[in-house]
Design an enzyme around this catalytic site. Structure first.
Site, PDB file in Angstrom:
ATOM      1  N   HIS A  58      46.149   9.540 -10.791  1.00  0.00           N
ATOM      2  CA  HIS A  58      45.720   8.530 -11.758  1.00  0.00           C
ATOM      3  C   HIS A  58      46.824   8.302 -12.788  1.00  0.00           C
ATOM      4  CE1 HIS A  58      41.703   9.260 -10.128  1.00  0.00           C
ATOM      5  NE2 HIS A  58      41.208   8.297 -10.882  1.00  0.00           N
TER       6      HIS A  58
ATOM      7  N   HIS B 275      -9.363  -4.928 -10.919  1.00  0.00           N
ATOM      8  CA  HIS B 275      -8.283  -4.848  -9.926  1.00  0.00           C
ATOM      9  C   HIS B 275      -8.491  -3.693  -8.969  1.00  0.00           C
ATOM     10  CE1 HIS B 275      -5.172  -7.775 -10.450  1.00  0.00           C
ATOM     11  NE2 HIS B 275      -5.196  -7.649 -11.754  1.00  0.00           N
TER      12      HIS B 275
ATOM     13  N   ASN C 239       0.825  -1.201   0.000  1.00  0.00           N
ATOM     14  CA  ASN C 239       0.000   0.000   0.000  1.00  0.00           C
ATOM     15  C   ASN C 239       0.871   1.267   0.000  1.00  0.00           C
ATOM     16  OD1 ASN C 239       0.953   0.357   2.598  1.00  0.00           O
ATOM     17  ND2 ASN C 239      -0.910  -0.403   3.582  1.00  0.00           N
TER      18      ASN C 239
ATOM     19  N   HIS D 298       0.367  -4.153 -19.987  1.00  0.00           N
ATOM     20  CA  HIS D 298      -0.103  -5.342 -20.701  1.00  0.00           C
ATOM     21  C   HIS D 298      -0.610  -4.921 -22.068  1.00  0.00           C
ATOM     22  CE1 HIS D 298      -1.026  -6.120 -16.345  1.00  0.00           C
ATOM     23  NE2 HIS D 298      -0.403  -7.254 -16.615  1.00  0.00           N
TER      24      HIS D 298
ATOM     25  N   ASP E 185      -1.165 -13.668 -16.262  1.00  0.00           N
ATOM     26  CA  ASP E 185      -1.129 -13.241 -14.863  1.00  0.00           C
ATOM     27  C   ASP E 185      -0.826 -14.415 -13.940  1.00  0.00           C
ATOM     28  OD1 ASP E 185      -1.712 -10.639 -15.432  1.00  0.00           O
ATOM     29  OD2 ASP E 185      -3.852 -10.781 -14.986  1.00  0.00           O
TER      30      ASP E 185
END
Lengths: 440, 440
Positions: B428, B270, B222, B336, B369
């Protein structure tokens, strides 16, 4: 100039706690920066080019002030001119580095080809790999303008097949770094725009009348840029927000101590927050490296930064043996891990977590930073536990591909319906059941 | 029960703007949730188990109140008992789904093997792939407890070779979902702890006396869970923060309209914020689908949710032809994408951006799914432009491996030194130069 280096010993009873304290680094959130960045992004989102133009003229002190966004576009001819004007040795070095980076990243691309397989009932499943359409590369301006970063960010995008690579680079006081422009020419950047800061991040993420929105923004920047990238994450993809750079040297005591000291310096010279740590089982050797540090420090142009970094965040750690060194290295999950030892592969095999491993005494980190081929954008602050070097895969994404045959729908439909009813999702179940042939 | 569906037509002069408005979804940040989550995370970080215990007893209304964290551990025997107690059809369905998911994800693992190559001078470059050590899987409790999500999150981690998979699932009022526990048994989860919310995210990220810190946290939750995951990002890895789920159906008008209507419902059921859109070049067919929607809606147990979702965020879109439908699909970059058409592959080849593609009229999203094999955790809210389905690769990371030979150091050292001096990084340069043999 003196330097005080922290010594630790894994035999100390409180070693684990000391090591934790040494490694602890909490990126603090500056509320003033957060508020400022939120306001700039909101402004760029709603006023577009006008906002970007105003912020750029102001923050970058553009001489005279640019009249329109067109002034910030660097024509391809100017990039090519910058490349032609480079000293020959520099140009060859840049081109050699770019070519080696390209070759390594082509191997990454070859590895990820996608796949497809067909089941006996004719159902086909697979995974398709596609490049991102358009990406933005942030290149810092001013003193931290690194042409090598242009190559390390742009070449993987190019290899991935990204159609448009938009590079933004601020030019404080209107000064352009010619080596950076030359690197953009070599890397095949699509468009260079001399804007920076949160306003450039906003322009790339949301788009303006003159700048098309990108799908992902990569590249290092200051605290404003980092805050802006965090905020636009979700609207676009971003790379990791990098912390201070780190090197961990595992040494068995067989490498010239000057070499190891200089390798530690090469990390420490980046930044006062950079971290350089050596692990070694040989106390005499540790003393030699420390002597080299004292000897070499005064010869370094960036001695001040090195001294602060080494004093505040560096350490020479005596370990029981190389096996223990590997265990500690796994806990540290360093960005750069040098294994400066005889037969380094035996120790490398024990390493589970590191951004990049440099094996053997000739593999200094500095070679990897510029031209070995692998990327120098690496996970910092222990994030190598769960993340990877920047690569071609950061400019690609996968799509699942599902073709269910009529026969496949008969078996899969029953399974799906059973589970969907179990989860109380009846439309899911019905959608599967509609594809079932009526029982004969 | 009536339903009002939005109709769009790509021939409308303001179609692009209408589509943008339809797709616009801004996840709002709730300041109260942010503050609450920040406080909970801080508390868990500093008080550990004591804080987790208190929050869990309070927020999940644990009957009687648990006396210690041990009460929240679900023994493996209980997981196995839940599996044995399942109705046979449900157990077979779960096991079939798990096996198919495993097979698909094994293909992902096979693809990513790492590589190594040796250059003529003996320099070896490569990329090593390793699994994460320990991951946390968040599984929502209560009404949105989905056993299929347990499989989709845990199986890829297992296939990747993650040694420890810690699942957290809140049990409001102390009620355990037996199908979720059974799914954990099938997926081979290492440990199940019945805690949830921001306190569970904090425990996984920072660790407590009874819970070892993980390297990455995945799984839906959530608004509190999402806010907590954003905040611990960096300390641990996280998966994408998912927005509302979406389906886009491209239909050439040859599929039974009831099938398409039910496919749209399967997304709409959903969540009231879910989005279901159909693109079709055939106006008559669109009318048939609309008729099916009106006919089928009253038969759906979740009709209220479906109606709200379809009314507020759904659309039936008339397009010029399937080619244009593909262009629009690329702009939408749907989670999807169903291509319900004859010879769907010709259209699939034109799709650059989608989480998962379902090809042909038998490939309903609902099959994917649950049990086709590919993952159902997919990029939402247009993030398929730059991100991928959850996969084995989310539980692996790469390390670069660099072994430079003595000969290699001679050529690479000169290139690196040239570039390092150009960037003003002298340590370096010196680090590379120390490896050069003195000129003869």
């Amino acid at each position: 100039m003196t330097i005080q280096i922290r010594h630790l010993d894994s035999a100390q009873p409180d070693f684990k706690q000391r090591l934790e304290t040494l490694l602890a680094f909490e990126a603090s959130t500056d509320e003033a920066i957060e508020k400022s960045v939120a306001a700039i992004l909101h402004d760029v989102k709603h006023r577009g080019d006008a906002a970007v133009l105003e912020y750029t003229n102001k923050f970058d002190r553009i001489p005279g002030g640019a009249a329109s966004m067109a002034a910030f576009d660097v024509p391809q001819a100017e990039l090519q001119a910058a490349l032609r004007a480079l000293p020959a040795a520099q140009r060859v070095a840049l081109e050699t580095a770019a070519e080696r980076i390209r070759i390594f990243h082509e191997r990454q691309k070859e590895e990820l080809r996608g796949f497809t397989y067909t089941e006996p009932d004719g159902t086909v499943l697979g995974q398709k790999i596609t490049p991102l359409d358009r990406v933005g590369i942030y290149v810092p301006g001013g003193k931290a303008a690194y042409p090598s970063s242009v190559l390390m960010n742009a070449v993987p995008a190019k290899v991935a097949g990204v159609a448009e690579i938009i590079m933004v680079v601020p030019t404080p006081d209107g000064v352009k770094n010619q080596m950076v422009l030359a690197a953009a020419a070599i890397a095949g950047v699509t468009r260079v725009i001399t804007i920076g800061g949160a306003q450039a991040v906003g322009a790339l993420a949301y788009g303006t009348a003159t700048i098309a929105p990108v799908d992902k923004i990569v590249g290092p920047g200051n605290a404003y840029v980092a805050a802006a990238k965090r905020r636009v994450f979700g609207t676009v993809g971003i790379d990791m927000i990098a912390g201070p750079s780190e090197i961990l040297v595992l040494c068995d005591g067989t490498t010239d101590p000057d070499w190891v000291a200089m390798d530690l310096f090469s990390q420490a010279e980046h930044d006062e927050l950079a971290q350089a740590i050596m692990l070694c089982p040989d106390a005499d050797y540790i003393a030699k490296v420390e002597a080299s540090i004292h000897k070499l420090l005064p010869t370094m142009p960036r001695a001040g930064t090195i001294r602060t970094s080494m004093t505040d965040r560096g350490a020479l750690v005596k370990v029981r043996d190389m096996q223990e060194a590997c265990d500690i290295a796994n806990a540290i999950a360093a960005e750069h891990l040098e294994i400066s030892a005889e037969d380094p592969q035996q120790w490398a095999d024990r390493i589970r977590h590191a951004g990049a491993m440099f094996l053997g005494r000739f593999s200094s980190e500095s070679l990897g930073d510029y031209c070995c081929g692998p990327n120098h954008v690496l996970p910092t602050s222990r994030t190598a536990r769960f993340s990877s070097p920047l690569g071609v895969y950061d400019f690609q994404k996968r799509s699942s591909v599902i073709f269910v045959s009529e026969a496949g729908a008969q078996t899969l439909g029953k399974v799906a319906a059973e589970l969907a009813y179990g989860e109380g999702l009846q439309a899911h179940a019905r959608s599967a059941e509609l594809r079932l042939r009526p029982a004969a």
